[in-house]
Design a protein around this motif. Structure first.
Motif, mmCIF file in Angstrom:
data_model
loop_
_atom_site.group_PDB
_atom_site.id
_atom_site.type_symbol
_atom_site.label_atom_id
_atom_site.label_comp_id
_atom_site.label_asym_id
_atom_site.label_seq_id
_atom_site.Cartn_x
_atom_site.Cartn_y
_atom_site.Cartn_z
ATOM 1 N N GLY A 124 76.783 42.437 16.182
ATOM 2 C CA GLY A 124 75.331 42.516 16.272
ATOM 3 C C GLY A 124 74.611 41.916 15.083
ATOM 4 N N ILE A 125 75.280 40.970 14.381
ATOM 5 C CA ILE A 125 74.669 40.331 13.212
ATOM 6 C C ILE A 125 73.720 39.227 13.672
ATOM 7 C CG2 ILE A 125 75.108 39.076 11.067
ATOM 8 C CD1 ILE A 125 77.884 40.337 11.009
ATOM 9 N N GLU A 126 72.536 39.206 13.139
ATOM 10 C CA GLU A 126 71.520 38.239 13.551
ATOM 11 C C GLU A 126 71.776 36.890 12.880
ATOM 12 O OE1 GLU A 126 66.665 37.522 13.314
ATOM 13 O OE2 GLU A 126 67.589 39.276 12.364
ATOM 14 N N LEU A 127 71.587 35.836 13.647
ATOM 15 C CA LEU A 127 71.643 34.484 13.118
ATOM 16 C C LEU A 127 70.275 33.857 13.357
ATOM 17 C CD1 LEU A 127 73.151 32.094 11.893
ATOM 18 C CD2 LEU A 127 73.930 31.464 14.186
ATOM 19 N N LYS A 128 69.523 33.681 12.295
ATOM 20 C CA LYS A 128 68.146 33.217 12.422
ATOM 21 C C LYS A 128 68.100 31.864 13.123
ATOM 22 C CE LYS A 128 66.510 35.638 8.276
ATOM 23 N NZ LYS A 128 65.787 36.658 9.053
ATOM 24 N N GLY A 129 67.242 31.791 14.129
ATOM 25 C CA GLY A 129 67.086 30.547 14.878
ATOM 26 C C GLY A 129 67.919 30.500 16.141
ATOM 27 N N TYR A 130 68.844 31.460 16.315
ATOM 28 C CA TYR A 130 69.702 31.475 17.502
ATOM 29 C C TYR A 130 69.810 32.889 18.057
ATOM 30 C CZ TYR A 130 71.216 26.876 15.855
ATOM 31 O OH TYR A 130 71.249 25.586 15.436
ATOM 32 N N ASP A 131 69.951 32.989 19.359
ATOM 33 C CA ASP A 131 70.178 34.274 20.014
ATOM 34 C C ASP A 131 71.631 34.302 20.481
ATOM 35 O OD1 ASP A 131 70.187 36.627 21.372
ATOM 36 O OD2 ASP A 131 68.673 36.075 22.861
ATOM 37 N N LEU A 132 72.474 34.979 19.706
ATOM 38 C CA LEU A 132 73.910 35.007 20.024
ATOM 39 C C LEU A 132 74.239 35.922 21.186
ATOM 40 C CD1 LEU A 132 75.441 35.128 16.421
ATOM 41 C CD2 LEU A 132 74.953 33.134 17.850
ATOM 42 N N GLN A 133 73.325 36.798 21.560
ATOM 43 C CA GLN A 133 73.616 37.760 22.612
ATOM 44 C C GLN A 133 73.342 37.199 24.013
ATOM 45 O OE1 GLN A 133 75.198 40.419 21.674
ATOM 46 N NE2 GLN A 133 74.898 39.803 19.535
ATOM 47 N N SER A 134 72.697 36.074 24.090
ATOM 48 C CA SER A 134 72.433 35.470 25.399
ATOM 49 C C SER A 134 72.868 34.018 25.359
ATOM 50 C CB SER A 134 70.945 35.555 25.739
ATOM 51 O OG SER A 134 70.177 34.814 24.824
ATOM 52 N N GLY A 135 73.252 33.501 26.514
ATOM 53 C CA GLY A 135 73.700 32.116 26.573
ATOM 54 C C GLY A 135 75.146 31.970 26.131
ATOM 55 N N GLU A 159 86.722 27.529 13.216
ATOM 56 C CA GLU A 159 86.135 28.445 12.231
ATOM 57 C C GLU A 159 84.737 28.872 12.653
ATOM 58 O OE1 GLU A 159 87.040 29.611 9.072
ATOM 59 O OE2 GLU A 159 89.102 28.894 9.184
ATOM 60 N N LEU A 160 83.936 27.914 13.137
ATOM 61 C CA LEU A 160 82.571 28.230 13.543
ATOM 62 C C LEU A 160 82.562 29.154 14.746
ATOM 63 C CD1 LEU A 160 79.566 27.882 13.237
ATOM 64 C CD2 LEU A 160 79.715 25.721 14.487
ATOM 65 N N LYS A 161 83.417 28.882 15.717
ATOM 66 C CA LYS A 161 83.463 29.730 16.917
ATOM 67 C C LYS A 161 83.881 31.155 16.566
ATOM 68 C CE LYS A 161 85.354 30.043 21.586
ATOM 69 N NZ LYS A 161 86.231 29.424 22.607
ATOM 70 N N GLU A 162 84.925 31.302 15.758
ATOM 71 C CA GLU A 162 85.387 32.638 15.375
ATOM 72 C C GLU A 162 84.310 33.386 14.593
ATOM 73 O OE1 GLU A 162 88.973 31.962 13.242
ATOM 74 O OE2 GLU A 162 90.182 31.558 15.041
ATOM 75 N N THR A 163 83.595 32.672 13.715
ATOM 76 C CA THR A 163 82.528 33.307 12.935
ATOM 77 C C THR A 163 81.395 33.786 13.837
ATOM 78 O OG1 THR A 163 83.054 31.924 11.023
ATOM 79 C CG2 THR A 163 80.878 32.946 11.064
ATOM 80 N N LEU A 164 80.982 32.939 14.776
ATOM 81 C CA LEU A 164 79.897 33.320 15.694
ATOM 82 C C LEU A 164 80.312 34.474 16.597
ATOM 83 C CD1 LEU A 164 78.542 29.796 16.707
ATOM 84 C CD2 LEU A 164 77.550 31.412 15.074
ATOM 85 N N GLU A 165 81.576 34.495 17.017
ATOM 86 C CA GLU A 165 82.064 35.598 17.848
ATOM 87 C C GLU A 165 82.048 36.910 17.069
ATOM 88 O OE1 GLU A 165 85.877 34.156 19.054
ATOM 89 O OE2 GLU A 165 85.117 33.274 20.922
ATOM 90 N N GLU A 166 82.432 36.856 15.775
ATOM 91 C CA GLU A 166 82.382 38.052 14.931
ATOM 92 C C GLU A 166 80.946 38.552 14.778
ATOM 93 O OE1 GLU A 166 84.205 37.186 11.222
ATOM 94 O OE2 GLU A 166 86.172 36.716 12.089
ATOM 95 N N MET A 167 80.025 37.619 14.576
ATOM 96 C CA MET A 167 78.618 37.992 14.410
ATOM 97 C C MET A 167 78.050 38.568 15.703
ATOM 98 S SD MET A 167 77.263 34.738 12.129
ATOM 99 C CE MET A 167 75.651 35.476 11.783
ATOM 100 N N LYS A 168 78.431 37.986 16.824
ATOM 101 C CA LYS A 168 77.955 38.477 18.118
ATOM 102 C C LYS A 168 78.479 39.874 18.389
ATOM 103 C CE LYS A 168 77.832 37.310 23.046
ATOM 104 N NZ LYS A 168 78.199 36.302 24.072
ATOM 105 N N ALA A 169 79.779 40.078 18.129
ATOM 106 C CA ALA A 169 80.379 41.401 18.375
ATOM 107 C C ALA A 169 79.807 42.451 17.435
ATOM 108 C CB ALA A 169 81.903 41.305 18.207
#
Length: 476
Positions: free
Chosen positions: A155-166, A143-153
Protein backbone atom coordinates in the motif's frame (compact mmCIF):
# COMPACT_ATOMS: atom_id res chain seq x y z
CA UNK A 1 23.87 23.34 35.96
CA UNK A 2 24.81 24.91 32.67
CA UNK A 3 21.99 26.27 30.59
CA UNK A 4 21.44 26.01 26.82
CA UNK A 5 22.85 22.44 26.64
CA UNK A 6 21.17 19.92 24.35
CA UNK A 7 21.85 16.43 23.01
CA UNK A 8 22.84 18.00 19.66
CA UNK A 9 25.74 19.75 21.40
CA UNK A 10 27.12 16.34 22.40
CA UNK A 11 27.33 15.17 18.79
CA UNK A 12 30.54 15.72 16.89
CA UNK A 13 30.68 18.26 14.11
CA UNK A 14 30.68 15.75 11.25
CA UNK A 15 27.69 13.81 12.54
CA UNK A 16 25.70 17.03 13.02
CA UNK A 17 26.57 18.14 9.49
CA UNK A 18 25.40 14.82 8.08
CA UNK A 19 22.08 14.98 9.93
CA UNK A 20 21.47 18.60 9.02
CA UNK A 21 22.28 18.09 5.32
CA UNK A 22 20.12 14.99 4.91
CA UNK A 23 16.92 16.80 5.88
CA UNK A 24 15.11 17.03 2.53
CA UNK A 25 14.14 20.42 1.18
CA UNK A 26 12.43 20.13 -2.23
CA UNK A 27 13.44 16.43 -1.93
CA UNK A 28 17.21 17.15 -1.63
CA UNK A 29 19.94 19.62 -0.70
CA UNK A 30 23.31 20.16 -2.35
CA UNK A 31 26.75 20.10 -0.77
CA UNK A 32 30.36 19.76 -1.90
CA UNK A 33 31.47 16.39 -0.51
CA UNK A 34 34.83 14.65 -0.65
CA UNK A 35 34.70 11.59 -2.90
CA UNK A 36 36.59 9.73 -0.16
CA UNK A 37 33.57 10.08 2.13
CA UNK A 38 31.35 8.26 -0.39
CA UNK A 39 30.92 4.56 -1.04
CA UNK A 40 29.18 2.52 -3.74
CA UNK A 41 25.82 0.84 -3.25
CA UNK A 42 26.13 -2.96 -3.25
CA UNK A 43 22.66 -3.20 -4.87
CA UNK A 44 23.67 -1.15 -7.91
CA UNK A 45 23.49 -3.62 -10.80
CA UNK A 46 24.34 -1.13 -13.57
CA UNK A 47 27.73 -1.91 -15.19
CA UNK A 48 30.57 0.48 -14.40
CA UNK A 49 32.05 0.74 -17.88
CA UNK A 50 33.86 3.50 -19.76
CA UNK A 51 35.46 5.01 -16.64
CA UNK A 52 38.56 6.10 -18.58
CA UNK A 53 36.41 7.86 -21.16
CA UNK A 54 34.25 9.49 -18.49
CA UNK A 55 37.37 10.73 -16.68
CA UNK A 56 38.56 12.34 -19.90
CA UNK A 57 35.22 14.11 -20.34
CA UNK A 58 35.25 15.45 -16.77
CA UNK A 59 38.86 16.60 -17.13
CA UNK A 60 37.94 18.48 -20.30
CA UNK A 61 34.64 20.18 -19.32
CA UNK A 62 34.20 19.47 -15.60
CA UNK A 63 31.49 17.59 -13.70
CA UNK A 64 28.32 18.67 -15.50
CA UNK A 65 25.89 16.61 -13.41
CA UNK A 66 25.76 16.31 -9.62
CA UNK A 67 26.10 13.00 -7.85
CA UNK A 68 23.10 11.88 -5.78
CA UNK A 69 23.91 10.47 -2.34
CA UNK A 70 22.18 9.44 0.89
CA UNK A 71 23.62 10.12 4.34
CA UNK A 72 24.12 6.59 5.67
CA UNK A 73 27.45 6.21 7.52
CA UNK A 74 29.07 2.77 7.38
CA UNK A 75 32.24 2.17 9.37
CA UNK A 76 35.23 1.57 7.16
CA UNK A 77 33.41 2.65 3.99
CA UNK A 78 32.23 6.24 4.31
CA UNK A 79 29.40 8.53 5.29
CA UNK A 80 27.42 8.85 2.06
CA UNK A 81 26.00 6.00 -0.01
CA UNK A 82 25.85 6.74 -3.74
CA UNK A 83 22.33 6.54 -5.18
CA UNK A 84 23.30 7.59 -8.70
CA UNK A 85 26.52 8.69 -10.39
CA UNK A 86 28.85 5.84 -9.48
CA UNK A 87 30.60 6.01 -12.86
CA UNK A 88 31.28 9.72 -12.36
CA UNK A 89 32.49 9.00 -8.81
CA UNK A 90 34.92 6.35 -10.07
CA UNK A 91 36.12 8.71 -12.83
CA UNK A 92 36.79 11.42 -10.22
CA UNK A 93 38.82 8.90 -8.18
CA UNK A 94 40.85 8.11 -11.30
CA UNK A 95 41.58 11.78 -11.89
CA UNK A 96 42.65 12.35 -8.28
CA UNK A 97 44.94 9.29 -8.47
CA UNK A 98 46.59 10.87 -11.52
CA UNK A 99 47.30 14.08 -9.65
CA UNK A 100 44.25 16.23 -10.39
CA UNK A 101 43.52 17.01 -6.74
CA UNK A 102 40.91 19.66 -7.61
CA UNK A 103 38.45 16.89 -8.42
CA UNK A 104 38.35 15.51 -4.85
CA UNK A 105 35.21 17.47 -3.94
CA UNK A 106 32.04 16.92 -5.96
CA UNK A 107 28.80 18.87 -5.70
CA UNK A 108 26.20 16.29 -4.66
CA UNK A 109 22.46 16.12 -4.13
CA UNK A 110 21.75 14.77 -0.65
CA UNK A 111 18.45 12.92 -0.67
CA UNK A 112 16.65 10.94 2.01
CA UNK A 113 14.47 8.16 0.56
CA UNK A 114 11.91 7.08 3.14
CA UNK A 115 11.79 3.41 2.03
CA UNK A 116 14.12 0.93 0.37
CA UNK A 117 11.65 0.82 -2.53
CA UNK A 118 11.94 4.57 -3.04
CA UNK A 119 15.72 4.22 -3.03
CA UNK A 120 15.60 1.55 -5.74
CA UNK A 121 13.27 3.67 -7.85
CA UNK A 122 15.63 6.64 -7.54
CA UNK A 123 18.52 4.50 -8.80
CA UNK A 124 16.52 3.14 -11.75
CA UNK A 125 15.11 6.52 -12.78
CA UNK A 126 18.55 8.12 -12.54
CA UNK A 127 19.88 5.52 -15.00
CA UNK A 128 16.83 5.43 -17.29
CA UNK A 129 18.48 7.76 -19.83
CA UNK A 130 21.50 5.50 -20.35
CA UNK A 131 22.07 3.28 -23.35
CA UNK A 132 22.10 -0.25 -21.98
CA UNK A 133 23.07 -3.73 -23.01
CA UNK A 134 20.32 -6.31 -23.25
CA UNK A 135 21.39 -8.03 -20.02
CA UNK A 136 21.10 -4.74 -18.12
CA UNK A 137 17.69 -3.98 -19.67
CA UNK A 138 16.35 -7.33 -18.46
CA UNK A 139 17.73 -6.84 -14.93
CA UNK A 140 16.38 -3.28 -14.83
CA UNK A 141 12.86 -4.35 -15.81
CA UNK A 142 12.93 -7.17 -13.25
CA UNK A 143 14.10 -4.88 -10.42
CA UNK A 144 11.47 -2.27 -11.28
CA UNK A 145 8.65 -4.82 -11.49
CA UNK A 146 9.57 -6.43 -8.16
CA UNK A 147 9.82 -3.00 -6.50
CA UNK A 148 6.42 -1.89 -7.81
CA UNK A 149 4.84 -5.18 -6.73
CA UNK A 150 6.25 -4.70 -3.21
CA UNK A 151 4.88 -1.16 -3.10
CA UNK A 152 1.49 -2.28 -4.38
CA UNK A 153 1.24 -5.11 -1.86
CA UNK A 154 2.34 -2.83 0.98
CA UNK A 155 0.00 0.00 0.00
CA UNK A 156 2.96 2.35 -0.55
CA UNK A 157 2.06 5.40 -2.62
CA UNK A 158 4.00 6.24 -5.75
CA UNK A 159 3.40 9.87 -6.63
CA UNK A 160 2.09 10.29 -10.15
CA UNK A 161 0.92 6.67 -10.48
CA UNK A 162 -1.96 4.59 -9.14
CA UNK A 163 -0.49 1.16 -8.42
CA UNK A 164 -3.78 -0.26 -7.17
CA UNK A 165 -5.56 0.04 -10.51
CA UNK A 166 -4.48 -0.89 -14.00
CA UNK A 167 -1.55 -3.08 -15.00
CA UNK A 168 1.97 -2.64 -13.71
CA UNK A 169 3.25 -3.20 -17.23
CA UNK A 170 1.89 0.22 -18.21
CA UNK A 171 3.71 1.86 -15.29
CA UNK A 172 6.97 0.06 -16.13
CA UNK A 173 6.75 1.07 -19.78
CA UNK A 174 6.13 4.70 -18.84
CA UNK A 175 8.95 4.86 -16.27
CA UNK A 176 11.50 3.21 -18.58
CA UNK A 177 10.24 5.13 -21.63
CA UNK A 178 9.70 1.98 -23.70
CA UNK A 179 6.59 0.40 -25.22
CA UNK A 180 4.33 -2.10 -23.44
CA UNK A 181 5.22 -4.58 -26.17
CA UNK A 182 8.92 -4.21 -25.37
CA UNK A 183 8.20 -4.81 -21.67
CA UNK A 184 6.26 -7.97 -22.56
CA UNK A 185 9.15 -9.18 -24.74
CA UNK A 186 11.68 -8.56 -21.97
CA UNK A 187 9.53 -10.51 -19.51
CA UNK A 188 9.14 -13.38 -21.97
CA UNK A 189 12.91 -13.61 -22.39
CA UNK A 190 13.54 -13.34 -18.65
CA UNK A 191 10.95 -15.98 -17.73
CA UNK A 192 11.39 -18.52 -20.53
CA UNK A 193 14.96 -18.43 -21.84
CA UNK A 194 17.12 -21.32 -20.59
CA UNK A 195 20.23 -20.39 -18.55
CA UNK A 196 22.63 -21.35 -21.35
CA UNK A 197 21.06 -18.82 -23.72
CA UNK A 198 20.89 -16.19 -20.98
CA UNK A 199 24.66 -16.61 -20.72
CA UNK A 200 25.02 -16.17 -24.49
CA UNK A 201 22.85 -13.06 -24.29
CA UNK A 202 24.95 -11.58 -21.49
CA UNK A 203 28.10 -12.06 -23.61
CA UNK A 204 26.51 -10.32 -26.62
CA UNK A 205 26.70 -13.51 -28.69
CA UNK A 206 22.91 -13.57 -29.11
CA UNK A 207 20.70 -10.70 -30.25
CA UNK A 208 17.58 -9.70 -28.34
CA UNK A 209 15.34 -10.48 -31.31
CA UNK A 210 16.81 -13.99 -31.49
CA UNK A 211 16.43 -14.41 -27.72
CA UNK A 212 12.77 -13.37 -27.87
CA UNK A 213 12.12 -15.86 -30.67
CA UNK A 214 13.79 -18.59 -28.59
CA UNK A 215 11.66 -17.72 -25.55
CA UNK A 216 8.61 -19.01 -27.43
CA UNK A 217 10.14 -22.49 -27.63
CA UNK A 218 10.12 -25.25 -25.02
CA UNK A 219 13.26 -26.01 -23.00
CA UNK A 220 13.97 -29.11 -25.08
CA UNK A 221 13.57 -27.16 -28.32
CA UNK A 222 15.88 -24.44 -27.01
CA UNK A 223 18.53 -27.04 -26.21
CA UNK A 224 18.24 -28.35 -29.78
CA UNK A 225 18.88 -24.79 -30.95
CA UNK A 226 21.82 -24.59 -28.53
CA UNK A 227 23.35 -27.60 -30.27
CA UNK A 228 23.04 -25.76 -33.59
CA UNK A 229 24.85 -22.78 -32.07
CA UNK A 230 27.63 -25.05 -30.81
CA UNK A 231 28.04 -26.62 -34.27
CA UNK A 232 27.87 -23.48 -36.41
CA UNK A 233 29.16 -20.79 -34.04
CA UNK A 234 26.14 -18.53 -34.64
CA UNK A 235 22.36 -18.54 -34.29
CA UNK A 236 20.42 -15.82 -36.07
CA UNK A 237 16.85 -14.65 -35.63
CA UNK A 238 15.89 -16.04 -39.05
CA UNK A 239 17.50 -19.42 -38.34
CA UNK A 240 15.39 -19.74 -35.19
CA UNK A 241 12.21 -18.78 -37.07
CA UNK A 242 12.99 -21.39 -39.71
CA UNK A 243 13.46 -24.02 -37.00
CA UNK A 244 10.10 -23.17 -35.44
CA UNK A 245 8.26 -23.18 -38.77
CA UNK A 246 9.81 -26.49 -39.75
CA UNK A 247 8.81 -28.05 -36.43
CA UNK A 248 5.28 -26.62 -36.66
CA UNK A 249 4.86 -27.96 -40.19
CA UNK A 250 5.78 -31.47 -39.10
CA UNK A 251 3.79 -31.50 -35.85
CA UNK A 252 0.35 -33.11 -35.69
CA UNK A 253 -2.34 -30.82 -34.33
CA UNK A 254 -3.18 -31.91 -30.81
CA UNK A 255 -6.61 -33.58 -30.65
CA UNK A 256 -6.95 -33.90 -34.42
CA UNK A 257 -8.60 -37.16 -35.58
CA UNK A 258 -7.63 -38.48 -38.97
CA UNK A 259 -10.06 -40.15 -41.35
CA UNK A 260 -8.38 -43.54 -40.70
CA UNK A 261 -9.42 -43.31 -37.02
CA UNK A 262 -13.13 -43.21 -37.79
CA UNK A 263 -13.67 -45.40 -40.84
CA UNK A 264 -12.91 -48.95 -41.80
CA UNK A 265 -11.36 -49.96 -45.12
CA UNK A 266 -13.97 -49.57 -47.83
CA UNK A 267 -16.09 -47.11 -45.81
CA UNK A 268 -17.14 -43.80 -47.29
CA UNK A 269 -15.84 -40.52 -45.76
CA UNK A 270 -18.37 -38.99 -43.37
CA UNK A 271 -18.94 -35.41 -42.35
CA UNK A 272 -20.93 -33.79 -39.57
CA UNK A 273 -21.46 -30.05 -39.83
CA UNK A 274 -18.13 -29.88 -41.72
CA UNK A 275 -16.13 -31.79 -39.01
CA UNK A 276 -14.78 -35.33 -38.97
CA UNK A 277 -16.97 -37.66 -36.93
CA UNK A 278 -15.21 -38.89 -33.79
CA UNK A 279 -16.28 -41.00 -30.82
CA UNK A 280 -17.68 -37.98 -28.98
CA UNK A 281 -19.65 -36.60 -31.93
CA UNK A 282 -23.40 -37.00 -31.52
CA UNK A 283 -25.52 -36.09 -34.53
CA UNK A 284 -28.68 -34.16 -33.66
CA UNK A 285 -31.70 -36.20 -34.71
CA UNK A 286 -34.89 -34.33 -35.58
CA UNK A 287 -38.39 -35.45 -34.55
CA UNK A 288 -39.09 -36.60 -38.09
CA UNK A 289 -36.27 -39.15 -38.07
CA UNK A 290 -37.52 -42.74 -38.03
CA UNK A 291 -34.35 -44.76 -38.07
CA UNK A 292 -33.28 -44.07 -41.64
CA UNK A 293 -29.58 -43.95 -42.35
CA UNK A 294 -29.70 -40.23 -43.16
CA UNK A 295 -30.18 -38.04 -40.06
CA UNK A 296 -30.49 -34.28 -39.58
CA UNK A 297 -27.07 -32.65 -39.93
CA UNK A 298 -25.51 -35.96 -40.94
CA UNK A 299 -24.42 -36.74 -44.51
CA UNK A 300 -23.26 -40.08 -45.92
CA UNK A 301 -21.86 -40.72 -49.37
CA UNK A 302 -22.23 -43.75 -51.57
CA UNK A 303 -19.21 -46.01 -52.16
CA UNK A 304 -17.23 -45.09 -55.27
CA UNK A 305 -18.52 -46.62 -58.45
CA UNK A 306 -16.88 -46.91 -61.82
CA UNK A 307 -16.23 -43.40 -63.11
CA UNK A 308 -17.64 -43.23 -66.63
CA UNK A 309 -15.44 -40.28 -67.56
CA UNK A 310 -12.14 -41.23 -65.94
CA UNK A 311 -11.23 -44.16 -68.21
CA UNK A 312 -9.26 -47.27 -67.34
CA UNK A 313 -6.48 -45.26 -65.65
CA UNK A 314 -8.71 -43.89 -62.89
CA UNK A 315 -7.17 -44.20 -59.37
CA UNK A 316 -9.22 -43.84 -56.21
CA UNK A 317 -8.02 -40.80 -54.20
CA UNK A 318 -7.54 -40.97 -50.43
CA UNK A 319 -8.62 -37.61 -48.94
CA UNK A 320 -8.05 -36.80 -45.26
CA UNK A 321 -8.46 -33.88 -42.87
CA UNK A 322 -11.11 -31.41 -41.76
CA UNK A 323 -11.10 -28.56 -44.31
CA UNK A 324 -11.85 -29.34 -47.94
CA UNK A 325 -9.47 -28.81 -50.83
CA UNK A 326 -11.80 -30.50 -53.28
CA UNK A 327 -13.44 -27.31 -54.53
CA UNK A 328 -10.10 -25.97 -55.81
CA UNK A 329 -9.08 -29.26 -57.48
CA UNK A 330 -8.99 -29.68 -61.27
CA UNK A 331 -10.59 -33.13 -60.85
CA UNK A 332 -13.57 -31.87 -58.81
CA UNK A 333 -16.14 -32.47 -61.57
CA UNK A 334 -15.04 -36.08 -62.23
CA UNK A 335 -14.07 -37.23 -58.71
CA UNK A 336 -16.45 -39.71 -56.99
CA UNK A 337 -15.07 -39.21 -53.45
CA UNK A 338 -15.06 -35.42 -53.17
CA UNK A 339 -15.97 -34.31 -49.66
CA UNK A 340 -16.24 -31.21 -47.52
CA UNK A 341 -13.63 -32.51 -45.06
CA UNK A 342 -10.48 -32.91 -47.18
CA UNK A 343 -7.17 -31.17 -46.42
CA UNK A 344 -4.85 -33.63 -48.17
CA UNK A 345 -5.30 -35.95 -51.14
CA UNK A 346 -2.88 -37.97 -53.23
CA UNK A 347 -4.73 -36.99 -56.45
CA UNK A 348 -5.08 -33.24 -55.71
CA UNK A 349 -4.21 -30.78 -58.48
CA UNK A 350 -4.60 -27.06 -57.78
CA UNK A 351 -6.97 -25.53 -60.34
CA UNK A 352 -5.66 -21.96 -60.00
CA UNK A 353 -2.06 -23.10 -60.33
CA UNK A 354 -2.79 -25.28 -63.36
CA UNK A 355 -4.59 -22.46 -65.20
CA UNK A 356 -1.90 -19.78 -64.70
CA UNK A 357 -0.39 -18.16 -67.76
CA UNK A 358 3.35 -17.79 -68.29
CA UNK A 359 3.02 -14.06 -67.61
CA UNK A 360 1.34 -14.74 -64.25
CA UNK A 361 4.02 -17.22 -63.23
CA UNK A 362 6.80 -14.78 -64.15
CA UNK A 363 5.12 -11.96 -62.22
CA UNK A 364 4.75 -14.17 -59.13
CA UNK A 365 8.40 -15.21 -59.31
CA UNK A 366 9.49 -11.57 -59.43
CA UNK A 367 7.18 -10.68 -56.53
CA UNK A 368 8.64 -13.55 -54.50
CA UNK A 369 12.18 -12.33 -55.23
CA UNK A 370 11.22 -8.78 -54.16
CA UNK A 371 9.63 -10.02 -50.92
CA UNK A 372 12.63 -12.17 -50.10
CA UNK A 373 15.01 -9.28 -50.77
CA UNK A 374 13.02 -6.94 -48.52
CA UNK A 375 12.86 -9.60 -45.81
CA UNK A 376 16.62 -10.13 -45.89
CA UNK A 377 17.26 -6.39 -45.77
CA UNK A 378 14.95 -6.00 -42.76
CA UNK A 379 16.62 -8.95 -41.11
CA UNK A 380 20.07 -7.51 -41.75
CA UNK A 381 19.06 -4.08 -40.45
CA UNK A 382 17.54 -5.56 -37.29
CA UNK A 383 20.58 -7.74 -36.71
CA UNK A 384 22.94 -4.78 -37.08
CA UNK A 385 20.89 -2.68 -34.65
CA UNK A 386 20.89 -5.40 -32.00
CA UNK A 387 24.58 -6.24 -32.41
CA UNK A 388 25.74 -2.64 -32.23
CA UNK A 389 24.06 -1.34 -29.10
CA UNK A 390 25.48 2.04 -28.00
CA UNK A 391 27.68 1.55 -24.95
CA UNK A 392 27.79 3.63 -21.77
CA UNK A 393 28.93 7.20 -22.21
CA UNK A 394 28.36 7.14 -25.96
CA UNK A 395 31.78 5.72 -26.90
CA UNK A 396 32.05 3.77 -30.15
CA UNK A 397 32.76 0.05 -29.85
CA UNK A 398 34.17 -2.15 -32.60
CA UNK A 399 34.49 -5.91 -32.72
CA UNK A 400 37.77 -7.28 -34.11
CA UNK A 401 38.48 -10.95 -34.71
CA UNK A 402 42.00 -12.04 -33.75
CA UNK A 403 43.91 -15.33 -33.63
CA UNK A 404 44.81 -17.16 -30.43
CA UNK A 405 48.48 -16.17 -30.69
CA UNK A 406 47.71 -12.45 -31.06
CA UNK A 407 45.14 -12.67 -28.26
CA UNK A 408 47.75 -14.16 -25.90
CA UNK A 409 50.36 -11.51 -26.77
CA UNK A 410 47.93 -8.63 -26.20
CA UNK A 411 46.49 -10.20 -23.04
CA UNK A 412 49.97 -10.64 -21.53
CA UNK A 413 51.03 -7.10 -22.49
CA UNK A 414 53.67 -8.24 -24.98
CA UNK A 415 51.90 -6.53 -27.90
CA UNK A 416 50.12 -3.18 -27.61
CA UNK A 417 49.44 -2.33 -31.26
CA UNK A 418 47.61 -3.82 -34.24
CA UNK A 419 47.59 -3.27 -38.00
CA UNK A 420 44.01 -3.35 -39.26
CA UNK A 421 41.88 -2.46 -42.23
CA UNK A 422 40.66 1.06 -41.47
CA UNK A 423 36.95 0.79 -40.68
CA UNK A 424 36.65 4.30 -39.31
CA UNK A 425 38.61 3.85 -36.09
CA UNK A 426 39.62 6.95 -34.18
CA UNK A 427 41.37 7.84 -30.95
CA UNK A 428 39.05 7.33 -27.99
CA UNK A 429 37.24 4.34 -29.48
CA UNK A 430 36.92 1.12 -27.52
CA UNK A 431 37.52 -2.11 -29.46
CA UNK A 432 36.45 -5.58 -28.40
CA UNK A 433 39.01 -8.19 -29.42
CA UNK A 434 37.40 -11.60 -29.91
CA UNK A 435 39.58 -14.71 -29.96
CA UNK A 436 38.94 -17.15 -32.84
CA UNK A 437 40.28 -20.65 -33.36
CA UNK A 438 39.60 -22.81 -36.43
CA UNK A 439 37.12 -20.24 -37.66
CA UNK A 440 35.01 -20.25 -34.47
CA UNK A 441 34.81 -17.86 -31.55
CA UNK A 442 36.28 -19.27 -28.36
CA UNK A 443 34.22 -16.92 -26.18
CA UNK A 444 37.25 -15.03 -24.82
CA UNK A 445 37.29 -11.27 -25.42
CA UNK A 446 39.41 -8.27 -24.45
CA UNK A 447 38.42 -4.61 -24.35
CA UNK A 448 41.06 -2.08 -25.32
CA UNK A 449 41.08 1.72 -25.55
CA UNK A 450 42.63 3.31 -28.69
CA UNK A 451 45.13 5.85 -27.38
CA UNK A 452 46.53 6.84 -30.79
CA UNK A 453 46.17 5.88 -34.44
CA UNK A 454 48.06 6.38 -37.73
CA UNK A 455 46.79 5.72 -41.24
CA UNK A 456 47.87 6.40 -44.84
CA UNK A 457 47.00 10.08 -44.35
CA UNK A 458 49.37 10.54 -41.40
CA UNK A 459 52.16 8.19 -42.52
CA UNK A 460 53.42 7.35 -45.99
CA UNK A 461 54.66 3.99 -44.71
CA UNK A 462 51.12 2.72 -44.19
CA UNK A 463 49.27 1.20 -47.14
CA UNK A 464 46.08 2.91 -48.27
CA UNK A 465 42.99 1.63 -46.49
CA UNK A 466 44.89 0.34 -43.45
CA UNK A 467 45.78 1.80 -40.06
CA UNK A 468 47.95 1.16 -36.99
CA UNK A 469 46.27 1.54 -33.61
CA UNK A 470 47.85 1.60 -30.17
CA UNK A 471 45.86 -0.22 -27.48
CA UNK A 472 45.54 0.38 -23.76
CA UNK A 473 43.56 -1.73 -21.25
CA UNK A 474 40.14 -0.31 -20.33
CA UNK A 475 39.99 0.55 -16.63
CA UNK A 476 36.96 -1.03 -14.99
Amino acid sequence: MATGFSVMDALNKNTKAGIDDSAPKARFRTKDISIFKMYSDSENFYPQEGIEQKAGEILMVGLLENLTVKYEPVEGRGEYKIISGERRWRALHLLVERGYKEFEFATSNITAPSTIQEERLARIIANSYRDKKVETMIREEQELKETLEEMKAGGIELKGYDLQSGRLRDVIADMLNISRTKVAQIEAVRNNLIPEFMEELSKNRLTFSAAYELSGMSSDEQREALAVLADTGELTYQAIKDMKEKKAAGAQIEGQISIEDVQQPGDTPLSYHGDVIGEDAEPQVSDSDTGDTEEAGFTGMNPPEENPTAGDEYQTPHPEGITSLCYSCTEYETCDVKTGTCTSCDQYKNRAEANKTDEQRYSEEQDAIDRETKRKLREQEEQEKMEHLPSDGGEKKNYVRISQSIYERIDRGIQSYMILKNDGYKEGDIVTLGEFSDGRATGRTLERFITCMDDDKTSSAIEEGFCVINLHPVTK
